[in-house]
Design a protein around this motif. Sequence first.
Motif, PDB file in Angstrom:
ATOM      1  N   ASP A 101       0.855  -1.190   0.000  1.00  0.00           N
ATOM      2  CA  ASP A 101       0.000   0.000   0.000  1.00  0.00           C
ATOM      3  C   ASP A 101       0.888   1.235   0.000  1.00  0.00           C
ATOM      4  OD1 ASP A 101      -1.779   2.057   0.380  1.00  0.00           O
ATOM      5  OD2 ASP A 101      -2.938   1.014   1.932  1.00  0.00           O
ATOM      6  N   THR A 102       1.091   1.819  -1.183  1.00  0.00           N
ATOM      7  CA  THR A 102       1.962   2.990  -1.296  1.00  0.00           C
ATOM      8  C   THR A 102       1.341   4.236  -0.664  1.00  0.00           C
ATOM      9  OG1 THR A 102       1.081   3.512  -3.488  1.00  0.00           O
ATOM     10  CG2 THR A 102       3.067   2.131  -3.393  1.00  0.00           C
ATOM     11  N   GLY A 103       0.070   4.169  -0.313  1.00  0.00           N
ATOM     12  CA  GLY A 103      -0.586   5.294   0.344  1.00  0.00           C
ATOM     13  C   GLY A 103      -0.560   5.209   1.858  1.00  0.00           C
ATOM     14  N   ALA A 104      -0.095   4.073   2.392  1.00  0.00           N
ATOM     15  CA  ALA A 104      -0.071   3.883   3.849  1.00  0.00           C
ATOM     16  C   ALA A 104       1.281   4.299   4.408  1.00  0.00           C
ATOM     17  CB  ALA A 104      -0.351   2.422   4.188  1.00  0.00           C
ATOM     18  N   ASP A 105       1.251   5.106   5.456  1.00  0.00           N
ATOM     19  CA  ASP A 105       2.491   5.503   6.103  1.00  0.00           C
ATOM     20  C   ASP A 105       3.173   4.331   6.784  1.00  0.00           C
ATOM     21  OD1 ASP A 105       2.227   8.228   5.471  1.00  0.00           O
ATOM     22  OD2 ASP A 105       1.056   8.627   7.282  1.00  0.00           O
TER      23      ASP A 105
ATOM     24  N   GLN B 102       9.133  -1.160  -8.202  1.00  0.00           N
ATOM     25  CA  GLN B 102       8.905  -0.805  -9.594  1.00  0.00           C
ATOM     26  C   GLN B 102       7.589  -1.415 -10.035  1.00  0.00           C
ATOM     27  OE1 GLN B 102      12.611  -2.282 -11.333  1.00  0.00           O
ATOM     28  NE2 GLN B 102      13.157  -0.152 -11.711  1.00  0.00           N
ATOM     29  N   TYR B 103       6.754  -0.607 -10.663  1.00  0.00           N
ATOM     30  CA  TYR B 103       5.453  -1.056 -11.129  1.00  0.00           C
ATOM     31  C   TYR B 103       5.395  -0.903 -12.639  1.00  0.00           C
ATOM     32  CZ  TYR B 103       0.434  -1.240 -11.904  1.00  0.00           C
ATOM     33  OH  TYR B 103      -0.816  -1.580 -12.367  1.00  0.00           O
ATOM     34  N   ASP B 104       5.024  -1.953 -13.325  1.00  0.00           N
ATOM     35  CA  ASP B 104       4.866  -1.937 -14.770  1.00  0.00           C
ATOM     36  C   ASP B 104       3.367  -1.969 -15.066  1.00  0.00           C
ATOM     37  OD1 ASP B 104       4.610  -2.541 -17.495  1.00  0.00           O
ATOM     38  OD2 ASP B 104       6.455  -3.728 -17.507  1.00  0.00           O
ATOM     39  N   GLY B 105       2.795  -0.806 -15.281  1.00  0.00           N
ATOM     40  CA  GLY B 105       1.358  -0.682 -15.494  1.00  0.00           C
ATOM     41  C   GLY B 105       0.827  -1.508 -16.648  1.00  0.00           C
TER      42      GLY B 105
ATOM     43  N   THR C  47      -6.863 -10.303   3.233  1.00  0.00           N
ATOM     44  CA  THR C  47      -5.427 -10.191   3.448  1.00  0.00           C
ATOM     45  C   THR C  47      -5.148 -10.104   4.942  1.00  0.00           C
ATOM     46  OG1 THR C  47      -3.457  -8.893   2.901  1.00  0.00           O
ATOM     47  CG2 THR C  47      -5.479  -7.676   3.204  1.00  0.00           C
ATOM     48  N   ASP C  48      -3.927 -10.384   5.327  1.00  0.00           N
ATOM     49  CA  ASP C  48      -3.546 -10.306   6.737  1.00  0.00           C
ATOM     50  C   ASP C  48      -2.969  -8.950   7.115  1.00  0.00           C
ATOM     51  OD1 ASP C  48      -4.152 -13.075   7.359  1.00  0.00           O
ATOM     52  OD2 ASP C  48      -2.398 -13.581   6.137  1.00  0.00           O
ATOM     53  N   GLY C  49      -2.762  -8.090   6.125  1.00  0.00           N
ATOM     54  CA  GLY C  49      -2.210  -6.774   6.429  1.00  0.00           C
ATOM     55  C   GLY C  49      -1.642  -6.119   5.190  1.00  0.00           C
ATOM     56  N   MET C  50      -0.847  -5.081   5.441  1.00  0.00           N
ATOM     57  CA  MET C  50      -0.262  -4.335   4.332  1.00  0.00           C
ATOM     58  C   MET C  50       1.134  -3.849   4.678  1.00  0.00           C
ATOM     59  SD  MET C  50      -2.485  -0.839   4.680  1.00  0.00           S
ATOM     60  CE  MET C  50      -3.997  -1.722   4.952  1.00  0.00           C
ATOM     61  N   ILE C  51       1.953  -3.766   3.664  1.00  0.00           N
ATOM     62  CA  ILE C  51       3.286  -3.183   3.790  1.00  0.00           C
ATOM     63  C   ILE C  51       3.166  -1.723   3.410  1.00  0.00           C
ATOM     64  CG2 ILE C  51       5.652  -3.215   2.939  1.00  0.00           C
ATOM     65  CD1 ILE C  51       5.231  -6.185   2.266  1.00  0.00           C
ATOM     66  N   GLY C  52       3.514  -0.832   4.326  1.00  0.00           N
ATOM     67  CA  GLY C  52       3.418   0.599   4.088  1.00  0.00           C
ATOM     68  C   GLY C  52       4.762   1.209   3.698  1.00  0.00           C
ATOM     69  N   ARG C  53       4.756   2.530   3.553  1.00  0.00           N
ATOM     70  CA  ARG C  53       5.958   3.237   3.125  1.00  0.00           C
ATOM     71  C   ARG C  53       7.096   3.158   4.138  1.00  0.00           C
ATOM     72  NH1 ARG C  53       2.083   7.078   1.773  1.00  0.00           N
ATOM     73  NH2 ARG C  53       2.879   8.443   3.393  1.00  0.00           N
ATOM     74  N   ASP C  54       6.791   2.843   5.408  1.00  0.00           N
ATOM     75  CA  ASP C  54       7.873   2.707   6.385  1.00  0.00           C
ATOM     76  C   ASP C  54       8.850   1.611   5.976  1.00  0.00           C
ATOM     77  OD1 ASP C  54       5.908   0.764   6.867  1.00  0.00           O
ATOM     78  OD2 ASP C  54       6.277   0.705   9.007  1.00  0.00           O
ATOM     79  N   LEU C  55       8.354   0.536   5.350  1.00  0.00           N
ATOM     80  CA  LEU C  55       9.233  -0.522   4.848  1.00  0.00           C
ATOM     81  C   LEU C  55       9.594  -0.318   3.381  1.00  0.00           C
ATOM     82  CD1 LEU C  55       7.848  -3.774   6.494  1.00  0.00           C
ATOM     83  CD2 LEU C  55       9.712  -2.308   7.235  1.00  0.00           C
ATOM     84  N   LEU C  56       8.651   0.184   2.599  1.00  0.00           N
ATOM     85  CA  LEU C  56       8.927   0.386   1.175  1.00  0.00           C
ATOM     86  C   LEU C  56      10.089   1.354   0.953  1.00  0.00           C
ATOM     87  CD1 LEU C  56       5.300   0.598  -0.269  1.00  0.00           C
ATOM     88  CD2 LEU C  56       6.907  -1.325  -0.402  1.00  0.00           C
ATOM     89  N   ARG C  57      10.284   2.293   1.850  1.00  0.00           N
ATOM     90  CA  ARG C  57      11.375   3.265   1.689  1.00  0.00           C
ATOM     91  C   ARG C  57      12.749   2.610   1.803  1.00  0.00           C
ATOM     92  NH1 ARG C  57      13.889   4.436   6.329  1.00  0.00           N
ATOM     93  NH2 ARG C  57      12.811   3.977   8.265  1.00  0.00           N
TER      94      ARG C  57
ATOM     95  N   PHE D  13       4.731  -5.945 -10.635  1.00  0.00           N
ATOM     96  CA  PHE D  13       5.615  -5.090  -9.847  1.00  0.00           C
ATOM     97  C   PHE D  13       6.780  -5.927  -9.343  1.00  0.00           C
ATOM     98  CE2 PHE D  13       3.139  -7.016  -6.493  1.00  0.00           C
ATOM     99  CZ  PHE D  13       4.045  -7.169  -5.462  1.00  0.00           C
ATOM    100  N   SER D  14       7.829  -5.219  -8.945  1.00  0.00           N
ATOM    101  CA  SER D  14       8.951  -5.893  -8.290  1.00  0.00           C
ATOM    102  C   SER D  14       9.377  -5.036  -7.117  1.00  0.00           C
ATOM    103  CB  SER D  14      10.118  -6.112  -9.257  1.00  0.00           C
ATOM    104  OG  SER D  14      10.671  -4.871  -9.640  1.00  0.00           O
ATOM    105  N   LEU D  15       9.806  -5.702  -6.072  1.00  0.00           N
ATOM    106  CA  LEU D  15      10.319  -5.035  -4.881  1.00  0.00           C
ATOM    107  C   LEU D  15      11.684  -5.614  -4.610  1.00  0.00           C
ATOM    108  CD1 LEU D  15       9.998  -3.172  -2.409  1.00  0.00           C
ATOM    109  CD2 LEU D  15       8.868  -5.075  -1.233  1.00  0.00           C
ATOM    110  N   THR D  16      12.697  -4.801  -4.766  1.00  0.00           N
ATOM    111  CA  THR D  16      14.056  -5.237  -4.465  1.00  0.00           C
ATOM    112  C   THR D  16      14.515  -4.509  -3.228  1.00  0.00           C
ATOM    113  OG1 THR D  16      14.976  -3.570  -5.968  1.00  0.00           O
ATOM    114  CG2 THR D  16      14.646  -5.778  -6.855  1.00  0.00           C
ATOM    115  N   TYR D  17      15.414  -5.124  -2.522  1.00  0.00           N
ATOM    116  CA  TYR D  17      15.833  -4.624  -1.223  1.00  0.00           C
ATOM    117  C   TYR D  17      17.294  -4.975  -1.019  1.00  0.00           C
ATOM    118  CZ  TYR D  17      14.017  -9.331  -0.834  1.00  0.00           C
ATOM    119  OH  TYR D  17      13.730 -10.635  -1.070  1.00  0.00           O
TER     120      TYR D  17
END
Length: 122
Positions: free
Chosen positions: A21-25, A109-112, A94-104, A117-121
């Motif tokens: 959730d890119t809108g969740a803090d 990357q989102y391919d519309g 769903t059991d929850g959401m990953i917010g921007r605190d972890l996404l940062r 999407f891909s999430l690299t870390y």
Amino acid sequence: MFRAGRQDEVGAPIRVTLIIDTGADSTMLNDQLMRSLGLTPTSQARVITSGSRGVPEPCDVYDVSLEIKGSATQEPWRVSPVAVLARPLVNQGTDGMIGRDLLRLGVLQYDGPKGTFSLTYP
């Protein structure tokens, strides 16, 4: 999973389904799930959600470690204890959401056109 600041094991890892959730803090997990693990909240927060009509609602905060698994070829991403909000997530599928605190901490990357999407870390 470990309690923050302690090395004693709380319990066996459990698998959960999370949305990004890119809108969740903040990262959030179902409150029933957190209680079922026998964890003790470390603090409380007041949050505004889509259903709270602009009025902050109280929620428990838990410090938990997460292991996020991506593709079969990717090593799991182990996140040191992070403050996770616990909220009722009824009929969400769903059991929850990953917010921007972890996404940062990674690169999302989102391919519309492809709907992927891909999430690299680190």
